[in-house]
Design a protein around this motif. Structure first.
Motif, short mmCIF file in Angstrom:
data_model
loop_
_atom_site.label_atom_id
_atom_site.label_comp_id
_atom_site.label_asym_id
_atom_site.label_seq_id
_atom_site.Cartn_x
_atom_site.Cartn_y
_atom_site.Cartn_z
N THR A 242 0.83 -1.19 0.00
CA THR A 242 0.00 0.00 0.00
C THR A 242 0.87 1.25 0.00
O THR A 242 1.73 1.41 0.84
CB THR A 242 -0.91 0.01 1.24
OG1 THR A 242 -0.15 -0.47 2.34
CG2 THR A 242 -2.13 -0.86 1.03
N LYS A 243 0.57 2.09 -0.95
CA LYS A 243 1.33 3.34 -1.04
C LYS A 243 0.87 4.33 0.02
O LYS A 243 1.59 5.24 0.38
CB LYS A 243 1.12 3.95 -2.43
CG LYS A 243 2.07 3.38 -3.47
CD LYS A 243 3.04 4.46 -3.92
CE LYS A 243 4.07 3.93 -4.90
NZ LYS A 243 3.74 4.23 -6.27
N GLY A 244 -0.35 4.15 0.49
CA GLY A 244 -0.85 5.06 1.51
C GLY A 244 -1.24 6.42 0.94
O GLY A 244 -1.41 7.38 1.64
N GLU A 245 -1.34 6.49 -0.39
CA GLU A 245 -1.65 7.78 -1.00
C GLU A 245 -2.78 7.58 -2.00
O GLU A 245 -2.73 6.65 -2.79
CB GLU A 245 -0.43 8.28 -1.76
CG GLU A 245 0.25 9.43 -1.11
CD GLU A 245 1.35 9.95 -2.02
OE1 GLU A 245 1.56 11.15 -2.03
OE2 GLU A 245 2.00 9.14 -2.72
N ALA A 252 -2.71 15.97 -7.19
CA ALA A 252 -2.58 17.35 -6.73
C ALA A 252 -1.12 17.80 -6.72
O ALA A 252 -0.82 18.99 -6.81
CB ALA A 252 -3.19 17.49 -5.33
N ARG A 253 -0.19 16.84 -6.59
CA ARG A 253 1.21 17.22 -6.52
C ARG A 253 1.84 17.44 -7.89
O ARG A 253 2.94 17.97 -7.98
CB ARG A 253 1.99 16.15 -5.74
CG ARG A 253 2.17 16.54 -4.28
CD ARG A 253 3.24 15.73 -3.57
NE ARG A 253 2.86 14.36 -3.37
CZ ARG A 253 3.38 13.34 -4.04
NH1 ARG A 253 4.27 13.54 -4.97
NH2 ARG A 253 2.99 12.11 -3.79
N LEU A 254 1.13 17.01 -8.95
CA LEU A 254 1.70 17.19 -10.29
C LEU A 254 1.82 18.67 -10.63
O LEU A 254 1.03 19.48 -10.15
CB LEU A 254 0.79 16.52 -11.33
CG LEU A 254 0.75 14.99 -11.34
CD1 LEU A 254 -0.24 14.54 -12.39
CD2 LEU A 254 2.11 14.41 -11.61
N PRO A 255 2.82 19.02 -11.45
CA PRO A 255 2.88 20.41 -11.92
C PRO A 255 1.70 20.69 -12.86
O PRO A 255 1.13 19.78 -13.45
CB PRO A 255 4.21 20.48 -12.68
CG PRO A 255 4.54 19.07 -12.99
CD PRO A 255 3.95 18.22 -11.91
N ARG A 261 -2.41 17.81 -18.87
CA ARG A 261 -2.27 16.68 -19.79
C ARG A 261 -2.97 15.43 -19.23
O ARG A 261 -3.62 14.70 -19.95
CB ARG A 261 -0.79 16.39 -20.06
CG ARG A 261 -0.46 16.53 -21.54
CD ARG A 261 0.98 16.19 -21.81
NE ARG A 261 1.90 17.03 -21.04
CZ ARG A 261 3.15 16.68 -20.77
NH1 ARG A 261 3.62 15.52 -21.18
NH2 ARG A 261 3.93 17.48 -20.08
N THR A 262 -2.81 15.22 -17.92
CA THR A 262 -3.44 14.05 -17.31
C THR A 262 -4.95 14.13 -17.45
O THR A 262 -5.61 13.15 -17.81
CB THR A 262 -3.08 13.97 -15.82
OG1 THR A 262 -1.70 14.24 -15.67
CG2 THR A 262 -3.41 12.62 -15.25
#
Ligand SMILES: Nc1ncnc2c1ncn2[C@@H]1O[C@H](COP(=O)(O)OP(=O)(O)OP(=O)(O)O)[C@@H](O)[C@H]1O
Ligand SMILES: [Mg+2]
Lengths: 597, 258
Positions: A242-245, A252-255, A261-262
């Motif tokens: 589990t990444k826990g995220e 939200a953390r992406l620039p 683009r996403t």
């Protein structure tokens, strides 16, 4: 309210008593009480015929039918509840579960199944069947697992006890194992339950050969397939670290440029899925999706009226009917009075017009009404709409009880849409339009005005919001969306009859938005799938549909009153109110509130 | 032209005359306070001005308009905004949204603009947001920063009163009616609100009419004090005069004896 707590005296009279911390979760009286409740539930579902009628549906062939799942689920759940540790104060470390805590589950499971066993014994003795026709010999056979009365009942109690124990023993497992186990079992049962859907998907994806391996000819998962699927699911869940995220936080953390683009990619993907979906799932499931879409369209509309503007409209079906009849009159060659025989697309603007007009006509008389009064009056409007359509007075135009027939298909260029997979596209387009509109309106000047009106109508007016126009606007937008839904419905069915537009219709839409989460668009979508889609896929449930709506509503109100996928704001509202109630204080009054003067 | 005026204003509830032939006036830029014992009719006076209740007789004139019979929202858009004695915020909306929504009558974008995300819509949204932040900054650190996105009901009592004032400011009214702005506040907060009322006029140009029981506030900022009892104006003038007025003393002390 006759009795109200005066604002000056918060309920500090009820002292919080901190008793000695319990040494164990096992509390015999609580366990017996829970067992009795579970037993009553078992007796009820048996006496109502649920177990018997669900027994026809094999989930795991030949050992487990849906009826038995229902029977077994109850002691399992109650065992789990009985094994729960009493809540401590917030912030304290949770106490450890100990093996002897499973006694609670054992007791509850046993008590529950004994109660059911008593029903079996009492049935012939007191001739209960005259009261409950469902207490048939078949049911008795089912409950005694066809082992004869004495040994069968013993077995039943033994199974109940075991399941109760297992339910509470789940607490002893590490969190990861427990959640993996529960999820895997749920998935397996889900796959078995949605057999039609799975088969259809496999066929659509060209994997028909697999379906013969997974499901037996008589229906239900085969035992080897069950073991295999369960094993794979469990293994997968345990091995994933589990990444826990959540996806959202990572997004939200992406620039910003990557974000755009996403989103774009996600949009294209969604579009592709929508285009191929009806082809893959085939006509029957497309039909279900169409229905879900029509309700979703109404759900979005009602969400504006009830969720945002806070106007409880119980006659929402009236707008749907207006849309359907407007379309029918304008496009059908056999429209009795006035038959211009327009095409679907040419008739659409008129649907918008009549629906908007209907929104104003309903809205005007109820402008000064609030809450319960508004609900009752709109309920009346819903019925009036149906009676008008049925009336002799409008018969020359609307055809009375015979309705309007021979509605042509929706033309798109050279082709005509009429099969369920084809109709999926215009429905999806309108749903997308409604979703987008609702989304944009939420955070706009009008959306804020609606919310303010919901919070406090008088103050909203005092802050410069004209309540008349704002209210009418909510009714009009809601009416137009329902009108679209009705118009497509008419095209899809090919005819309209007054009796299609009954109260149940309005209530279903309301249940959708309440279960999904008032004010939340994702919630409305999920609500439509659960409330409209599931019962269509699980035809066994159809007979008990309204029973399930009732159960779902009650359970939701107890466990998750903010809905399945609430809007953040809404979740805040409700949970905070609950918390305030828990400590016995009104939400708005604080200690500093001096009351009136 | 007279800024604000009522003539022979009259309002009864059943047999009870809450406002009795009240003549009242305000000059632009004045700070006037209304005092009077409980039940004197002060809040009722505000409710008549803002259109919450229709008066039985009389006239209410503001900026050349007759307000009698107008909708409350219309009166607000003409330039009168109020706060409430029992704080009435939009409890589940955020602090910022409370101030944004109050600009409704000064803005105009509709459904179409919002759905199509027209440039005019987006620019107006930005203006509404900026103005809301500017108004909140008037209260210093009290309603700043992280508080913007909290639901209004999570605020402390004093902050709720401040937010009500912010909301009234956002309507771009020229006349503010504040109903007991210092109620429920501690002495320090009371002092702060007194200064704030002065600043509302001096920095933001509002004319202010406020109801107040706390004489420190009344004395601190009022240009003129109006005393009421039983719906009648019993005294009027600078604080020092009104405080000495026999009728006023009787109204307050007389109540105490009975
Ligand atoms: N809606 C109403 N219906 C009936 N009576 C009312 C109504 N509103 C006010 N009153 C009565 O009118 C009188 C004046 O009330 P009002 O609220 O104006 O007093 P007030 O001066 O604001 O007092 P306080 O200092 O307590 O706020 C009171 O006797 C009150 O009971
Ligand atoms: Mg008052």
């Amino acid at each position: 309210m006759a009795v109200s707590r005066s604002p000056g005296t918060p309920a500090l009279e009820q002292p919080i008593v901190i008793t000695a911390f319990p040494s164990s979760a096992f509390d015999i009286r609580k366990s017996i009480r829970l067992g009795l409740i579970a037993g009553l539930i078992l007796v009820l579902i048996s006496a109502m015929g649920l177990v018997e009628s669900f027994d026809d549906r094999m989930l795991i062939d030949p050992i487990l039918s849906l009826g038995y799942v229902l029977l077994f689920l109850v002691p399992l759940l109650v065992g789990h509840i009985a094994g729960r540790l009493p809540p401590l104060l917030e912030g304290m470390p949770a106490p450890e579960h100990r093996p002897r805590d499973v006694l609670g589950g054992l007791v509850s499971g046993t008590v529950a199944s004994i109660l059911l066993a008593l029903l079996v014994i009492a049935t012939p003795v007191f001739d209960l069947r005259t009261l409950f026709i469902n207490l048939s010999p078949t049911l008795v056979g089912l409950l005694t697992l066809n082992q004869g009365l004495a040994s069968g009942l013993l077995l039943l109690v033994a199974i109940g006890a075991t399941l109760g124990t297992i339910g509470s023993a789940l607490h002893l497992l590490p969190d990861k194992w427990r959640s993996a186990l529960v999820k895997s079992v749920t998935w397996v049962l889900g796959i078995a339950l949605l057999q039609d859907l799975v088969l259809q998907l496999l066929r659509g994806l060209g994997l028909s050969f697999a379906s013969r391996l997974i499901f037996t000819v008589t229906g239900g998962l085969s035992i080897p397939a069950t073991v295999l699927i369960f094993g794979i699911l469990l293994g997968a869940q345990l091995s994933i670290k589990t990444k826990g995220e959540s996806l959202a936080t990572r997004f939200a953390r992406l620039p910003d440029s990557r974000k755009r683009r996403t989103l774009y990619a996600a949009g294209v993907l969604l579009l592709v899925v929508i285009v191929v979906l009806p082809q893959i799932v085939g006509p029957y499931i497309s039909e279900v999706l169409d229905l879900v879409g029509l309700f979703l369209l109404m759900g979005f509309g009602l969400n504006i009226v009830v969720g945002l503007a806070g106007l409880l409209d119980l006659g929402y079906v009236a707008f749907f009917a207006v849309g359907a009849y407007t379309m029918a009159v304008l496009v059908s060659p056999s429209s009795p009075g006035f038959a211009p025989q327009l095409t679907f697309w040419l008739a659409l603007p008129f649907v918008v017009g009549t629906a908007a007009l209907a929104g104003i006509l309903v809205g005007l008389p109820v402008l000064r009404m609030r809450g319960d009064y508004l609900a009752i009056v709109t309920l009346g409007f819903g019925e009036i709409a149906r009676l008008l359509a049925q009336s002799d007075w409008l018969k020359p135009f609307l055809g009375g009880a015979q309705g309007i027939l021979r509605i042509p298909n929706i033309p798109v260029g050279p082709i005509e849409l009429h099969t369920p997979p084809q109709l999926f596209y215009p429905i999806a387009a309108f749903v997308a339009l409604a979703a987008y509109t609702s989304w944009r309106l939420q955070d706009s000047r009008i959306g804020r005005a609606w919310m303010a009106m919901r919070e406090d109508e008088d103050v909203a007016e005092a802050m410069g919001i004209n309540i008349v126009t704002t209210k009418l606007l909510a009714f009009v937008i809601g009416a137009i969306l329902a009108g679209f839904s009705g118009a497509i419905f008419a095209m899809k069915i090919g005819s309209v009859f007054p009796h299609s537009f009954n109260l149940i219709f309005s209530l279903t839409v309301l249940v959708i938005i309440i279960v999904g989460g008032l004010g939340s668009l994702r919630g409305v979508a999920l609500g439509a799938l659960v409330i409209v889609g599931l019962p269509e896929l699980l035809r066994e449930f159809n007979e008990f549909r309204f029973l399930f709506y009732g159960i779902i509503l009650v359970v939701m109100m107890r466990l998750k009153p903010e809905g399945l996928l609430p809007r953040a704001r809404r979740a805040r509202e409700i949970t905070e109110e609950e918390r305030a109630q828990d400590v016995g204080m009104p939400v708005t009054a604080t200690a500093a509130d001096p009351g009136g003067t | 032209m007279i800024f604000f005026e009522t003539k022979a204003l009259q309002k009864s509830f059943g047999g009870l005359t809450a406002i009795n032939s009240l003549d009242f006036h305000l000059e632009e830029g004045e700070i006037v306070s209304i005092i009077g014992p409980n039940g004197a009719g002060k809040t009722t006076f505000f409710n008549l001005i803002t259109g919450f209740y229709p008066p039985d007789h009389g006239e209410i004139l503001f900026d050349g308009h007759d307000l009698v019979g107008l909708r409350p929202s219309k009166i607000t858009s003409l330039g009168i905004a109020r706060t409430f004695q029992t704080v009435r915020l939009f409890a589940n909306m955020t602090v910022l949204e409370n101030v944004m929504v109050a600009q409704h009558s000064r803005t105009k974008s509709g459904i179409v603009g919002a759905v199509l995300q027209l440039r005019s819509f987006r620019e107006e949204e930005q203006r509404i947001r900026d103005r809301a932040k500017d108004i909140l900054s008037f209260f210093g650190s009290r309603l700043a920063g992280y508080r913007h996105d909290q639901p209004a009901k999570s605020l402390s009592y004093a902050n709720r009163r401040r937010l009500e004032i912010a909301r009234a400011m956002a309507t771009e009214a020229s006349l503010l009616l504040l109903d007991e702005p210092s109620a429920g506040m501690n002495p320090r907060e009371t002092k702060e609100i007194t200064e704030l009322i002065g600043k509302l006029r001096d920095e933001r140009g509002f004319t202010i009419l406020f109801i107040e029981h706390d004489m420190r506030v009344v004395r601190g900022v009022s240009d003129r004090v109006v005393a009421m009892d039983f719906g009648i104006k019993i005294a009027e003038g600078p604080y020092s005069e009104v405080a000495q007025d026999e009728n006023v003393i009787e109204a307050y002390l007389g109540r105490k004896e009975t």
